[in-house]
Design an enzyme around this catalytic site. Structure first.
Site, PDB file in Angstrom:
ATOM      1  N   GLU A 178     -25.423   8.241  29.148  1.00 26.98           N
ATOM      2  CA  GLU A 178     -25.803   7.509  27.936  1.00 26.98           C
ATOM      3  C   GLU A 178     -24.627   6.731  27.335  1.00 26.98           C
ATOM      4  O   GLU A 178     -24.683   6.319  26.185  1.00 26.98           O
ATOM      5  CB  GLU A 178     -26.398   8.461  26.896  1.00 26.98           C
ATOM      6  CG  GLU A 178     -27.612   9.222  27.384  1.00 26.98           C
ATOM      7  CD  GLU A 178     -28.764   8.341  27.811  1.00 26.98           C
ATOM      8  OE1 GLU A 178     -28.888   7.219  27.280  1.00 26.98           O
ATOM      9  OE2 GLU A 178     -29.537   8.756  28.702  1.00 26.98           O
ATOM     10  N   ASP A 194     -30.020   1.895  34.326  1.00 20.75           N
ATOM     11  CA  ASP A 194     -30.935   2.804  34.997  1.00 20.75           C
ATOM     12  C   ASP A 194     -31.615   2.160  36.197  1.00 20.75           C
ATOM     13  O   ASP A 194     -32.201   1.073  36.084  1.00 20.75           O
ATOM     14  CB  ASP A 194     -32.015   3.275  34.032  1.00 20.75           C
ATOM     15  CG  ASP A 194     -31.454   4.026  32.835  1.00 20.75           C
ATOM     16  OD1 ASP A 194     -30.321   4.516  32.945  1.00 20.75           O
ATOM     17  OD2 ASP A 194     -32.151   4.120  31.817  1.00 20.75           O
TER      18      ASP A 194
END
Length: 704
Positions: free
Chosen positions: A126, A217
């Site tokens: 993250e 991602d």
């Protein structure tokens, strides 16, 4: 400068959380992971970086070992660079240093053994950064990591500095940081490839040879809503690769590790605590996040956002631990278990369960379900229970035992009491209504108290707004830009609790209150017990039993006046799989109105619609969890969870009225806003007539 071209450093990160459903893993593999690698195999000159999290690697090793061999071949021939990270995708900033390093060592070892090369780059989950990160991971032979361009903006740099890489350090441990450019994150794979290449060419023309980094991602390539059709069926990925290769006269495709080894840093930098821009907004209190989003929108409309961007920031990830009590409780239990294992010669299996509990997904909530997905919360508790149980077995052996421990477990400045034994453990909060936030069935590794409080979220404001959800010129939208309501009239289901939900919470209700009043919080609370402190009268342990007795000198606050009411509340754990709660309510003054004494037990069996998860009443009457229901004067009931193999029997003395209703939230996921079952509220209700001075009631909870 090793090259006179513009270099694109593209890194794809593939991750599935601990506890995710097997069918989801299969679907993700078929729609994303497999076609991405198959496409890369068709273009051996296209170079990029790849990172796979440990939960996904474990699943691939068991279910698709040939896929790992494919990736290994790409790695060994130099087409892809494999990055390491914390094995089970923890937020390194939020876990102890010893655990962070152990998780990185675990993944680096797996990478060497499986893919044939030693990793030098770290995938930072993250992109959550703290200034002490270089020291925290120092000495592990890592040369670089990827952060967001937001981090550099918050350090005071401008748009021109979002290329190349910078060097930072802490305590003499250096680390290269490559900023992921937001322009690339929002164009790949959502815009036509020409737009990305035009951007890179403009950078080359204005800055000269440098590199631009994209790290995001892999799930954007086929798994996110609408992306499979765009990326594969309509050929975006192949078109992008071919366009990049055709631009080889001015564009090269590289690896971060090679770039860092062949090129000097742009300079030294010290980054503040940060994450990507959206994360910092999600971490804010919800009402503040609404204001933040409105201000950001206003600045963008005025064309002033980029100029103000370095000075506009949200919260930090740690705010989630304030925003969500459930997140903080998991986090502090994790820290407790981690320290417990550190203080002993911990079994390797216990450590692995600890590391699995540190998977970040269930600890926060933003665009994805995260904390709002009960099965992910359950997985965190499952692995904490397993780690803690293995530690206790090592400490106590096979003998039966019981323990009563007082400590500030959740670090709120108030003392909790933990009652534990080989079969059960409970976390009791005297300062918060004497409620129970955790009730672990240890052999089953299941936390029965796995509920969630209904809270306001910033995106609930969307339910009163309308917007254009259409595509732009046939391109696919990022999920950051999509607004999808998965059912009509969701706004009617927005209910916000005034108390944090837990087990064994004590309500004083006016006579005439019914089930109809409970789900929507239409009931009138005449007591001051639900969220107010109880004092500790006694606590202790002996052989196979541990106990705690509490007292609150509260009151009945009715329309006709106020009357004193004292509630004594006792907890007993053991022997065996028995947990008992008893009440003595005393109202000494005459003339008070009659009331209803209701003990609320918020619990979860993880699924409301599964017929194997239900409540069984005497006479084999089966009651589901999907809809509200009530029954009169029941002496016992069974919580049945066939899937996880347990039955919990509640014996009630005297018999009680039962009110049961599902607790549902309106929450956001990548596919849109939807109602999500979080647990059930089971209310045990005893009448406390006006002419009675004392009410006694007992609840025996036993795992059968």
């Amino acid at each position: 400068m090793a090259s006179e071209k513009m270099t694109l450093l593209l890194v794809l990160h593939a991750h599935q959380p601990v506890g995710n459903f097997d069918h989801v893993m299969h679907y993700a593999y078929e729609t994303c992971y497999e076609p991405v690698v198959k496409t890369l195999e068709q273009y051996p000159e296209f170079r990029c970086g790849l990172h796979y999290s440990g939960p996904l690697l474990n699943w691939l090793k068991q279910n698709q070992p040939g896929y790992l061999e494919q990736v290994a071949k790409l790695s060994q021939k130099g087409q892809v660079e494999i990055l390491t990270g914390g094995y089970y995708e923890p937020l390194l900033a939020s876990i102890p240093k010893r655990d962070a390093r152990a998780q990185i060592v675990k993944q680096s070892g797996f990478t060497r053994e499986t893919f044939g090369k030693k990793p030098t780059g770290l995938w930072l989950a993250e992109r959550i950064w703290e200034p002490g990160m270089p020291a925290k991971i120092g000495g592990l032979d890592l040369a670089y990591t990827l952060v967001d361009d937001t981090h550099l903006y918050y350090a005071g740099l401008g748009p021109e500095a979002m290329f190349g890489y910078h060097l930072t350090e802490r305590e003499g441990f250096g680390l290269g940081v490559f900023p992921t450019h937001k322009e690339l994150r929002y164009s790949i794979p959502f815009k036509d490839p020409s737009e990305t290449l035009d951007f890179l060419k403009r950078v080359l023309d204005s800055k000269g040879p440098t590199c631009a980094t994209y790290g995001d991602d892999m799930e954007k390539f086929g798994l996110w809503p609408d992306t499979w059709d765009w990326v594969f069926k309509r050929g975006w990925l192949k078109r992008f690769i071919e366009a990049a290769l055709e631009a080889s006269d001015w564009l090269s495709l590289g690896h971060c590790g090679q770039w860092a080894s062949e090129n000097p840093p742009e300079g030294r930098i010290y980054l503040p605590t940060a994450a990507y821009e959206e994360m910092l907004t999600w971490a804010l209190p919800s009402r503040t996040a609404v204001k933040m989003e409105a201000l950001t929108k206003e600045l963008k409309q005025k064309g002033e956002f980029e100029e103000m961007r370095p000075f506009l920031r949200g919260g930090i990830w740690d705010n989630f631990l304030v925003k969500y009590r459930e997140s903080n409780l998991m986090h502090k239990r994790m820290l407790f278990v981690s320290q417990k294992l550190a203080n002993m010669d911990a079994p390797e299996l216990a450590l692995d369960h600890l590391y699995q509990s540190q998977c970040n997904c269930a600890y926060w909530h933003g665009l994805f379900g995260g904390l709002y997905l009960a099965h992910l919360r359950a997985a965190v508790h499952e692995h904490l229970i397993k780690a803690d149980t293995l530690a206790d077995k090592a400490l106590h052996g096979k003998a039966d035992w019981a323990e009563c421990r007082a400590l500030d477990l959740d670090l709120d400045g108030r003392e909790e009491v933990v009652l534990a034994g080989p079969h059960l453990d409970a976390v009791i909060h005297p300062s918060y209504g004497g409620s129970v936030s955790v009730l672990d069935l240890r052999p089953q590794a299941f936390n029965l108290g796995l509920g969630l409080t209904r809270r306001h979220e910033a995106y609930h404001e969307l339910l009163t707004m309308t917007g254009d959800e259409g595509d732009s010129e046939g391109e696919v939208q990022s999920i950051h830009d999509r607004v999808v309501f998965k059912e009509e009239n969701l706004e009617k289901h927005l209910i916000y609790d005034w108390y944090e939900r837990a087990m064994f919470q004590d309500h004083i209700l006016p006579e005439g209150t019914g089930l109809r009043d409970m789900p929507g919080l239409g009931f009138r609370e005449w007591g001051d017990f639900v969220n107010q402190p109880y004092e500790i009268l006694e606590k202790g342990q002996a052989k196979e039993r541990a106990w705690l007795r509490l007292l609150r000198k509260g009151g009945i606050y009715s329309d006709g006046g106020n009357w004193p009411l004292n509630v004594e509340k006792g907890f007993s754990l053991g022997p065996g799989a028995l947990f008992s709660v008893d009440y003595i309510a005393t109202a000494p003054d005459k003339g008070r109105p009659g009331v209803m004494f209701a003990v609320e037990i918020n619990f979860s069996l993880l699924a409301a619609s599964d017929p194997g998860k239900h409540i069984l009443l005497p006479g084999k009457e089966k009651m589901g969890l999907e809809s509200p229901w009530e029954k009169g004067l029941v002496s016992s009931l069974d919580l049945v969870n066939e899937a996880d193999g347990f039955v919990v029997r509640l014996s009630l003395n005297p018999p009680a009225l039962l009110w049961c209703y599902p607790v549902e939230t309106v929450s956001q996921s990548e596919s849109g806003l939807e109602r999500t079952y979080q647990g059930s509220s089971l209310n045990l209700v005893w009448p406390f007539a006006a002419n009675r001075e004392k009410l006694s009631a007992g609840i025996d909870l036993e795992v059968l």
